[in-house]
Scaffold this active site. Sequence first.
Site, PDB file in Angstrom:
ATOM      1  N   ASN A  25     -18.336 -87.154-131.132  1.00 37.57           N
ATOM      2  CA  ASN A  25     -18.534 -85.859-130.470  1.00 37.57           C
ATOM      3  C   ASN A  25     -18.211 -86.012-128.991  1.00 37.57           C
ATOM      4  O   ASN A  25     -17.897 -87.114-128.532  1.00 37.57           O
ATOM      5  CB  ASN A  25     -19.954 -85.331-130.714  1.00 37.57           C
ATOM      6  N   ASP A  79     -25.006 -85.989-137.021  1.00 35.65           N
ATOM      7  CA  ASP A  79     -25.924 -85.624-138.104  1.00 35.65           C
ATOM      8  C   ASP A  79     -25.515 -86.263-139.421  1.00 35.65           C
ATOM      9  O   ASP A  79     -26.346 -86.511-140.277  1.00 35.65           O
ATOM     10  CB  ASP A  79     -25.941 -84.095-138.273  1.00 35.65           C
ATOM     11  N   ASP A 103     -32.799 -89.190-138.950  1.00 29.98           N
ATOM     12  CA  ASP A 103     -33.177 -88.316-137.829  1.00 29.98           C
ATOM     13  C   ASP A 103     -34.101 -89.128-136.916  1.00 29.98           C
ATOM     14  O   ASP A 103     -35.313 -89.242-137.164  1.00 29.98           O
ATOM     15  CB  ASP A 103     -33.873 -87.069-138.390  1.00 29.98           C
TER      16      ASP A 103
END
Length: 398
Positions: free
Chosen positions: A208, A276, A304
Amino acid sequence: MLAGKHILLIIGGGIAAFKSLDLIRRLRERGAVVTPVLTRAAEEFVTPLSVSALAGSKVFRDLFDLGDEAEMGHIQLSRVADLVVVAPATADLMAKMAGGLANDLASTLLLATDTPVMIVPAMNVRMWEHAATQRNLATLLGDGIAVVGPNKGDMACGEHGPGRMSEPMEIVAAIEAKLADGPLKGRRILVTSGPTHEPIDPVRYIANRSSGAQGTALARALAALGAEVVFVTGPADVPPPDGVEVIAVQTAQQMKEAVEAALPADAAVFAAAVADWRVSSASDRKLKKTKDGLPVLEFAENPDILHGVSQMKQGRPPLVVGFAAETNDVLENATAKRLRKGCDWIVANDVSPATGIMGGAENAVTLISDAGAEEWPRMGKDAVAQKLAARIASAINT
Ligand SMILES: Cc1cc2nc3c(=O)[nH]c(=O)nc-3n(C[C@H](O)[C@H](O)[C@H](O)COP(=O)(O)O)c2cc1C
């Protein structure tokens, strides 16, 4: 910033010992008092005369020098300083420290001291990567020794890789951070930062646009307030700050393991943009174009990390802070995220391309806690970091 601080500088017998001459100069420029100790081997690389001239001090060299014992005994010498710095820390000195040996002045001081110790390793890349050195490093970290570097790069021996001694100014920054008297002195804070890279095959990955700038600025601001910062970073665009313990990772799974290993902490701030999903069908060979059509990537959910730490039954940091990067309904999404994860604060920011925040120099955040949402004006990422660090300091000190 080091005015009145006393550094006992042990110079080991490595080719990088010449950098310690500059280190002495830089420390004294900042007001530090430097008492130098040379190992026998160090004298092959730098002369006691030049060390003494730069330090403006007697150089201590021998455990059995009767004159030294009369002036200042070896036990007393080990206790005079605010910090003992070993630079360069040779593989040999690291092994002696890890094993508790005390067969010369340097190793005896290191065993006898009750002040904090910082080592700055420097050695050939094979020596650094050797299982014995890595074992010794783990032991020293476990003993609470601060470690600065080593850096990667070309080495005097002609090889390339990790093993180069950190530069004098990097060492000065680490010493300043270690000796900083601030509201976070004695507090250990974990900060995650940067993106993660999730492999598709050995040469491709999913990532990202996080630059790591905000997390890096925050780690620097926390260290400046005196915190001992553990900085777990994915492959970021910006270099990690000096004066913090850097743990570099690639994937979300590695970040989770590094975070768990770094706990306990007084606070944990999760500024990393963790993927994710990972590619569950990642190939261990480079994918090739075939006539059979396009490759199909299958995904699995990543751990997570924020949720996991927030929900810990034992050892949960008293303050857990998450970041929420949103592109729409920022406040609503971030408020829901705080409750879903169970963290104490969420720092929400709008990363839609029009804001220029992701990868940019500024940030506009909203701090969400159980007291409500507090919108901060748009400001530089350093300013956001300083404001947030000050808030963290007051939260964990009350
Ligand atoms: C030219 C030369 C360069 C060396 N450079 C290093 C070095 O950078 N790091 C290291 O760990 N050892 C280095 N060594 C080996 C150490 O000098 C040796 O292990 C010595 O026993 C270290 O002593 P000390 O730890 O008491 O200073 C070097 C040796 C030579 C001959």
